[in-house]
Design a protein around this motif. Structure first.
Motif, PDB file in Angstrom:
ATOM      1  N   PHE A 169      40.464  35.952  49.213  1.00 25.79           N
ATOM      2  CA  PHE A 169      40.047  36.143  50.602  1.00 25.79           C
ATOM      3  C   PHE A 169      38.842  35.252  50.868  1.00 25.79           C
ATOM      4  N   ARG A 184      33.890  40.277  54.813  1.00 24.73           N
ATOM      5  CA  ARG A 184      33.632  39.866  53.433  1.00 24.73           C
ATOM      6  C   ARG A 184      32.386  38.973  53.360  1.00 24.73           C
ATOM      7  N   ILE A 219      36.463  34.603  47.561  1.00 28.01           N
ATOM      8  CA  ILE A 219      36.801  34.823  46.153  1.00 28.01           C
ATOM      9  C   ILE A 219      37.982  33.923  45.774  1.00 28.01           C
TER      10      ILE A 219
HETATM   11  P1  CMP Z   1      32.750  41.821  49.635  1.00 20.57           P
HETATM   12  O1  CMP Z   1      31.638  41.426  50.538  1.00 20.57           O
HETATM   13  O2  CMP Z   1      33.616  42.936  50.065  1.00 20.57           O
HETATM   14  O3  CMP Z   1      33.649  40.529  49.350  1.00 20.57           O
HETATM   15  C1  CMP Z   1      33.052  39.465  48.602  1.00 20.57           C
HETATM   16  C2  CMP Z   1      32.637  40.033  47.274  1.00 20.57           C
HETATM   17  O4  CMP Z   1      31.981  39.125  46.421  1.00 20.57           O
HETATM   18  C3  CMP Z   1      31.583  41.137  47.490  1.00 20.57           C
HETATM   19  O5  CMP Z   1      32.162  42.217  48.167  1.00 20.57           O
HETATM   20  C4  CMP Z   1      31.129  41.338  46.078  1.00 20.57           C
HETATM   21  O6  CMP Z   1      32.080  42.054  45.336  1.00 20.57           O
HETATM   22  C5  CMP Z   1      31.109  39.876  45.602  1.00 20.57           C
HETATM   23  N1  CMP Z   1      29.751  39.303  45.810  1.00 20.57           N
HETATM   24  C6  CMP Z   1      29.217  38.834  46.939  1.00 20.57           C
HETATM   25  N2  CMP Z   1      27.963  38.370  46.737  1.00 20.57           N
HETATM   26  C7  CMP Z   1      27.709  38.555  45.439  1.00 20.57           C
HETATM   27  C8  CMP Z   1      26.582  38.282  44.618  1.00 20.57           C
HETATM   28  N3  CMP Z   1      25.475  37.706  45.090  1.00 20.57           N
HETATM   29  N4  CMP Z   1      26.653  38.662  43.326  1.00 20.57           N
HETATM   30  C9  CMP Z   1      27.766  39.235  42.828  1.00 20.57           C
HETATM   31  N5  CMP Z   1      28.873  39.489  43.559  1.00 20.57           N
HETATM   32  C10 CMP Z   1      28.839  39.164  44.848  1.00 20.57           C
END
Ligand code: CMP
Length: 217
Positions: free
Chosen positions: A38, A89, A93
């Protein structure tokens, strides 16, 4: 699948009925390397658990320049932020290698969340760990030069093996550059110098740190 979910810290303390429910509703999917799962800004809200493989969370600017925020490995989960706060989001990813995921929809997650307080504790711990790492990153960008940022990254990712440390994430020089905000050429130059100094050795699979990296280089 039960044992897989039990192995994930988030689900290790939940009751059998909830575990069975999650086992039924979780969708197992396989993705090839370099698949975008995504993108930042997407309005989706499932939780993703990594069964095998590896993914990277990153942000991309208008020119396509990447900054890697984190790498997530088997047993870890991602997507918890939008799952909880319902905001878009926060990052894109992408799979770093062929990856198998268990995908749990928000409504199914919330069904078991309310009756399993251990999950709240685990989520807090994971979020705080990520916050600490993000703070370290800001500190590195504010106060360290490229060498300092690379040394810090290697020290952070290296796992002790006998009296050495091994970084097993199969990082390319471009990926390291995207993690420390530098160019591939600069990363290659610094790794070459560290290799010549006997501090590290590299192959396709891993980087081995043989002795403590100097604070300045
Ligand atoms: P979400 O925002 O739902 O989707 C993107 C994901 O990336 C977020 O949840 C986290 O699981 C991961 N993520 C985003 N920023 C960070 C970060 N700085 N460190 C680790 N994981 C992250």
């Amino acid at each position: 699948m039960i044992s897989m979910l039990k192995d994930i810290s988030l689900f290790s303390g939940i009751d059998d009925e909830s575990l069975k429910y999650l086992e039924e509703v979780a969708v197992k999917k396989s993705f090839s390397k370099n698949t975008i799962l995504f993108s930042k800004g997407d309005e989706t809200d499932s939780l993703y658990v990594i069964k095998s493989g590896m993914v990277k969370a990153l942000i991309i600017d208008e020119d396509g320049k990447e900054m890697i925020l984190s790498i997530h490995r088997p047993g870890e989960y991602f997507g918890e932020m939008s799952l909880i706060d319902k905001e878009p989001r926060s990052a894109t990813i992408i799979t770093k290698e062929p990856t198998q995921l268990l995908i749990i929809h928000r409504k199914d997650f919330l069904k078991v969340f309310d009756s399993n307080p251990d999950m709240v504790y685990d989520l807090f711990k994971v979020l705080l760990k990520r916050l600490r790492k993000a703070t370290d990153k800001v500190e590195n960008f504010a106060f360290k030069d490229v060498y300092g940022r690379i040394a810090n990254l290697l020290n952070q990712l290296g796992k002790p093996v006998e009296d050495e440390w091994v970084v097993e994430d199969k990082l390319t020089h471009s990926e390291i550059a995207n993690m420390v905000g530098s160019s591939r050429e600069m990363v290659s130059k610094i790794l070459k110098e560290l290799t010549a100094g006997g501090y590290i050795s590299t192959d396709k699979k891993q980087i081995t740190i043989h002795k403590k990296l100097p604070s300045i280089f």
